[in-house]
Design an enzyme around this catalytic site. Structure first.
Site, PDB file in Angstrom:
ATOM      1  N   ASP A 244      22.893  16.471 -11.521  1.00 59.45           N
ATOM      2  CA  ASP A 244      23.847  17.454 -12.072  1.00 59.45           C
ATOM      3  C   ASP A 244      24.715  17.927 -10.909  1.00 59.45           C
ATOM      4  OD1 ASP A 244      23.726  19.370 -14.875  1.00 59.45           O
ATOM      5  OD2 ASP A 244      24.872  20.168 -13.187  1.00 59.45           O
TER       6      ASP A 244
ATOM      7  N   HIS B 179      29.067  11.728 -36.539  1.00 57.61           N
ATOM      8  CA  HIS B 179      28.464  13.033 -36.266  1.00 57.61           C
ATOM      9  C   HIS B 179      29.534  14.087 -36.559  1.00 57.61           C
ATOM     10  CE1 HIS B 179      25.891  15.940 -34.404  1.00 57.61           C
ATOM     11  NE2 HIS B 179      26.640  16.116 -33.343  1.00 57.61           N
TER      12      HIS B 179
END
Ligand SMILES: NC(=O)c1ccc[n+]([C@@H]2O[C@H](COP(=O)([O-])OP(=O)(O)OC[C@H]3O[C@@H](n4cnc5c(N)ncnc54)[C@H](O)[C@@H]3O)[C@@H](O)[C@H]2O)c1
Length: 326
Positions: free
Chosen positions: A50, A192
């Site tokens: 990250d 989605h």
């Protein structure tokens, strides 16, 4: 690279995935996925990356201590990618631009497409020749199609997480029928979000087929398509941090055993559908996602074609905008 837990692996029979990399592992979903993979010992090693290195380390320490409490420290957590540059079995991408509930979906797509492009070398290196890539970042189907076009990763190794739509369908059917959603089995395929296709033809209650009338179906569709706006209206500043990591763990386990599960995959192997990415019943076979789509009604087939066309068009537009902006 910092290593947390030097777990015992001797008793473990080597099964897929032995190693997983989670990109965006300091975020709500990424950290939740790492926690589930570790607590359920779904893999031997999780590599966590990250931008926010301090938060990443804090999660690694916290999850490692939770593993001790849970009595199972076998999964090793590593902050950073594999030091020797070796690939992993599964790359999970949960990195994302900050969610803006009031923002335009296109802005979000633009930002996450830019991020995907930035992360592309890392994703390709981590996946190597054989690794699977699971996208969580939204809009998941459009980004999966963009990844297919941008990368050298074979499209049947790319998969998007879409299980939540089916969970919300079961909840809505349960509300409509006044029964517990655990008794309902049903799938949502397609795109989605708005282009979702609930499979009413395969719906069961206690294992027996349920035939719903038009009014019931309309109420259920209104319920599931309204989910995102109801969530956004709460302005919670967070995504579905409980459901999604649990769902991802279930999907990875289903992939490991070759069990059929819904996921966003390449439609290339489904003859009647445009070349794109939509949610289908799928199986992970010899390192490839394959469609396990059975018979569906004409309306459902039409819905799937529309969804694939819509994802294809959105990805083409986003890639064109992206290219003309650089
Ligand atoms: N597919 C689904 O059903 C589903 C469900 C829930 C959430 N999501 C999506 O998952 C994504 C993550 O959600 P979240 O709630 O965890 O968001 P979050 O903001 O909590 O986490 C995103 C993380 O990405 C990291 N990041 C940003 N740029 C990066 C970079 N260049 N390299 C590495 N890391 C980087 C951030 O630092 C942050 O830690 C969102 O796109 C969200 O919409 C999808």
């Amino acid at each position: 690279m910092t290593e947390h837990n030097r777990g015992e692996t001797a008793a473990h029979s080597p099964t897929w995935p032995t190693s997983v990399a989670v990109i965006g592992a300091a975020g709500l979903i990424g950290a939740g996925v790492v926690e589930r993979l570790a607590m359920e010992t779904i893999t031997d090693t999780v590599y966590m990356t990250d931008l926010r290195d301090n938060v990443l380390h804090a999660h690694a320490i916290d999850i490692t201590e939770a593993q001790i409490l849970g009595g199972n420290t076998r999964t090793r957590l590593v902050v950073g990618p594999p030091a020797d540059g070796s690939p992993v079995d599964l790359v999970i991408v949960a990195a994302s631009a900050p969610e803006t509930p009031d923002g335009d979906r296109r802005d979000f797509l633009r930002a996450n497409l830019k991020l995907l492009q930035l992360l592309l070398p890392d994703i390709e290196n981590l996946a190597g020749e054989h690794g699977a890539v699971m996208l969580l970042s939204n809009p998941v189907d459009v980004l999966a199609e963009a990844l297919r076009q941008l990368s050298g990763i074979s499209p049947d190794r790319i998969v998007g997480y879409s299980l939540n739509d089916s969970i919300r369908f079961r909840a809505a059917v349960g509300r409509e029928l006044g029964v517990s959603p655990e008794r309902i089995a049903g799938l949502v395929l397609g795109e989605h979000g708005d282009g979702q296709v609930p499979l009413f033809s395969g719906l069961t209650l206690d294992g027996k087929a349920v035939d719903l009338g038009t009014a019931e179906r309309v109420r259920i569709i209104t319920d599931i398509t309204g989910w995102f706006s109801r969530w956004s209206a709460l302005k919670p500043g967070r995504s579905s941090g409980w459901t999604t990591p649990l769902g991802v763990a279930q999907v990875v386990k289903a992939m490991a055993t070759g069990e059929i599960h819904p996921a966003t995959i390449w439609t290339g192997s489904v003859e009647s559908l445009p070349d794109s990415f939509i949610s289908l019943p799928t199986r992970f076979e010899q390192g490839r996602m394959v469609s396990a789509l059975g018979p569906v009604s004409e309306t459902e087939k039409e819905g799937l074609t529309q969804a694939a066309t819509s994802v294809e068009a959105a990805a083409a537009q986003a890639l064109q905008d992206f290219r003309s902006a650089i």
